[in-house]
Design a protein around this motif. Structure first.
Motif, short mmCIF file in Angstrom:
data_model
loop_
_atom_site.label_atom_id
_atom_site.label_comp_id
_atom_site.label_asym_id
_atom_site.label_seq_id
_atom_site.Cartn_x
_atom_site.Cartn_y
_atom_site.Cartn_z
N ARG A 72 43.77 52.99 36.09
CA ARG A 72 42.67 53.68 35.80
C ARG A 72 42.85 54.94 35.51
NH1 ARG A 72 37.52 52.12 38.84
NH2 ARG A 72 37.71 50.67 37.03
N LYS A 97 43.01 44.64 38.11
CA LYS A 97 43.14 46.01 38.56
C LYS A 97 43.92 46.91 37.84
CE LYS A 97 41.96 45.12 43.06
NZ LYS A 97 40.52 44.88 43.05
N PRO A 110 37.72 40.58 40.37
CA PRO A 110 38.60 40.95 41.30
C PRO A 110 39.77 40.98 40.97
CG PRO A 110 37.36 39.05 42.14
CD PRO A 110 36.94 39.39 40.73
N ASP A 111 40.30 40.40 39.97
CA ASP A 111 41.72 40.08 39.63
C ASP A 111 42.26 41.35 38.68
OD1 ASP A 111 42.37 38.11 41.20
OD2 ASP A 111 42.35 36.62 39.54
#
Lengths: 390, 332
Positions: free
Chosen positions: B280, B277, B274-275
């Motif tokens: 994208r 990020k 979850p860390d």
């Protein structure tokens, strides 16, 4: 030896005709009783209007049991599931196929195949904002007003969940018209096109007149999301929304869902078997195994400190890009037969950390932190030791 | 004999060589089925696979991965180009030679539910080709079958059961045993784990790797799951709309992707943390129709580094670093 084994293996699922008839007779008795209760006319409102335990939750699953009464025995697809979906948050439900994650969501929508599939006990409290419904007891006529309006669902296969003989516009219009009877046809159309634009379809007027086969998989999933969001639902259930899509399209759809959730301020219940998708989307994670929750907590807790041996195994068995391992971990054995589950921990036969105590009874939930709960005896002892130490 | 000849060259390092392979499917319409156009499913693809290694082939659905796999095995005919197996031209073989070749090249299909005959017991499914090709003497047949089944994690007593009695993972093991029974050198794995659960996927991938080590097998591993491809492959080819856009060693491709499409593809894979990020790269739109591909570089409609030259000139495959090929104007 081999012959003996084969006979034994065969008998596991075999029951005699007499036995089968007895079971189906019994099943009919049980399901008839539940159906009769369901099909009463004018069910008094106070039977299904209740109160939330916490007003900030949209949904509270409370000890839900959904069983399927089949001719070879009762399948406990969901066996005592409790968790909450807070307002504006995303809750991810993970597990292998057959673990009951889809049945949990179908129970919430009252879409479980009846009469053989029934919610036998427990409650699902759903907060519409003004009133709180207990979905397990809500009659079908009332449910129709909630379904698609307050709760909506995005299915796995956009191929099969759109009707091939109707134009996209008609299908989106239908949802809006059904829940907003006062709207005129033109208003509905404007709203539909608005919805299609919202989900990132560039040629929205053109798509409005197209048939599903003219669209690609990603576009169809966008249409499904547009239909799902058409009435500003409080909760969106996304049942493996990206499993049938390519990675690049998956990234588009996940991005879209994340943005839309904030835009219309609703919660998402995300069902998937892909831990990567969960890590990216979810605030809270629920790990299910064989119809029960084995571990739940915030995404950080589950991914940083996975505690149940099953969760750990699941995480190690998936290769991750950029992480090189020589050999993948694989959980030995397979999911137990859903008919006559053992009365001890369901994961016992596949667990590497099993102890004698695991064979006694199904372990209770232990809270490691106020939000992180796990059903495993490993932590019962730890917790006990901690308390004794104090 | 062809078989003998194949054996003689087994010392050769390159097992399979594909040169400028093309496969066009005609589009027919009208009462007289006149040809209206063609779908360029595979358009000018070349690569080599060394013995005992795995080549991964990745790309979105509809990019022609499966067609490549099937054309290599001559399950469908080519339009143009050559495929050499042990230096022999596959498309120049007659039926007799092809029959011998079938024992050397095998395929594992994606869906273990539809690729097994529901009417045959498992023993027969696995042993059919062995009998057909007379690979083992009759008196050793049963023992041979047991051996193959055990190697694939099945029990010999499963022989008399039918496919419906098995779970998805077990069925995929049957499919693997079936292709392994004729003792092949080269196996095309066409998305062998896509239809399976995560924990079962791990079992099947481990099995494929073990078998490769034991028998010095060569795989062409077709998949859209990049994490699986990274795990199992030695070299990777990235396909887009029928063409290979990037090709190289697995580490090169995953650590330092050069083509904008590969970069986008890699950044689209969700990571179970979850860390993380990451920034994208989201590709707009979807893959264009292969019946009417864009002019110039096929990727220019979705590329975020698009230049004027991309719209008109088709880029050539270039070797940027040793063994790392890319087809993009950025690197000219």
């Amino acid at each position: 030896m081999a012959l003996l084994k084969s006979k034994k293996a065969k008998s596991a699922n075999y029951i005699s005709g007499k036995e089968s008839r007895r079971i189906s007779k019994e099943n009919r008795k049980t399901t008839d009783q539940i159906e009769k209760q369901r099909n009463r006319r004018n069910v008094p409102r106070d039977e299904y209007i209740t109160q939330m335990k916490d007003q900030n939750n949209v949904v509270e699953f409370d000890d839900l049991h959904t069983y399927f009464f089949t001719d070879i025995g009762t399948v406990k697809a969901v066996d005592g599931v409790s968790f909450n979906i807070p307002q504006g948050k995303t809750v991810g439900v993970v597990g292998e196929s057959g673990c009951g994650k889809s049945v949990t969501s179908l129970s919430l929508m009252q879409l479980v195949q009846r009469p053989q599939g029934q919610i036998v006990s427990g409650s699902i409290r759903f907060n519409t904002g003004d009133e709180v419904y207990d979905i397990a007891k809500t009659p079908t006529s009332e449910m129709q007003k909630l379904r698609g309006n307050m709760v909506s669902m995005i299915f796995q296969e956009p191929m099969t969940s759109l009707n091939p003989v109707f134009r996209i516009g008609v299908q989106v219009d239908e949802v809006i018209q059904l829940h907003n009877k006062q709207m005129s046809k033109d208003e509905v159309k404007v709203r539909s096109i608005e919805m299609l634009e919202l989900v990132g379809i560039a040629n929205s007027e053109g798509v409005y007149r197209m048939y599903p086969h003219e669209l690609s998989g990603g576009m169809r999933q966008r249409v499904m999301i547009a239909m799902g969001l058409a009435c500003n639902p409080k909760l969106i259930i996304a049942d493996e929304p990206t499993t049938a899509l390519d990675v690049t399209i998956q990234a588009q759809i996940l991005e879209l869902l994340r943005n839309l959730k904030d835009k219309i301020n609703s919660s998402i219940m995300l069902i998937t078997h892909d831990l990567g998708v969960i890590a990216e989307m979810a605030d809270f994670v629920v790990v299910m195994y064989a119809g029960r929750i084995v571990e739940r907590g915030t995404a950080d807790e589950i991914f940083k400190n996975p505690s149940h041996p099953y969760t750990i195994g699941l995480m190690n068995s998936k290769p991750a890009v950029g992480k090189k391992v020589d050999r993948l971990y694989s959980i030995p054995g397979k999911v137990p037969n859903p008919i006559d589950m053992p009365n001890y921990c369901y994961f016992y036969d596949r667990c590497e950390k099993r102890m004698d105590v695991c064979k006694t009874a199904y372990p209770n939930e232990i809270y490691l932190t106020p939000t992180h709960a796990v059903s495993c005896y490993l932590y019962h002892e730890m917790k006990g030791a901690l308390e004794n130490g104090r | 004999m062809a078989d003998k000849k194949l054996m003689d060259q087994s010392s050769d390092d390159i097992l399979l060589e594909v040169k400028n392979l093309k496969k066009y499917f005609p589009i027919k319409a009208g009462v007289l089925s006149k040809q209206k156009g063609e779908v360029k499913a595979v358009d000018d693809i070349s690569f080599k696979i060394k013995r005992g290694t795995t080549m991964g082939l990745v790309g979105e659905s509809g990019c022609g991965k499966t067609t490549v796999g099937r054309t290599i095995l001559r399950l469908i005919d080519k339009t143009d180009g050559d495929v050499f197996f042990h230096g022999e031209d596959i498309f120049g073989m007659d039926n007799k030679q092809l029959r011998d070749l079938r024992t050397k090249m095998q395929i594992i299909f994606q869906d273990p539910y539809s690729s097994l005959s529901p009417r045959l017991p498992v023993g027969e499914i696995i042993g059919e080709a062995v009998k057909e090709h007379n690979l083992v003497p009759k008196n050793q047949y049963e023992d041979y079958l047991d051996e193959v089944m055990i190697a694939c994690g099945l029990q010999p007593y499963h022989k008399d059961r039918y496919p419906h009695e098995f779970s998805g993972g077990q069925r995929q093991r049957i499919c693997i045993a079936r292709s392994l029974a004729v003792n092949p050198e080269f196996i095309v794995c066409d998305e062998p784990v896509s239809a399976l659960d995560v924990s079962i996927q791990a079992q099947i991938i481990n099995l494929l790797k073990d078998l490769q080590e034991e028998r010095n097998l060569t795989y062409l591993f077709i998949s859209h799951d990049l994490s699986v491809v990274e795990h199992i492959s030695d070299t990777v080819g990235v396909m887009y709309l029928g063409s290979m856009v990037e090709y190289g060693k697995t580490e090169d491709i995953f650590k330092k992707p050069l083509h904008p499409y590969t970069q986008a593809l890699l950044s689209a894979v969700p990571t179970p943390d979850p860390d993380v990020k990451m920034d994208r790269i989201i590709l707009e739109g979807s893959i264009p129709s292969p019946a009417n591909p864009p002019s110039g570089c096929k990727f220019h409609t979705r590329c975020n580094h698009v230049m004027d030259i991309c719209k008109t000139v088709v880029p050539e495959m270039r070797e940027i670093e040793e063994g790392h090929f890319v087809r993009c104007h950025l690197y000219y």
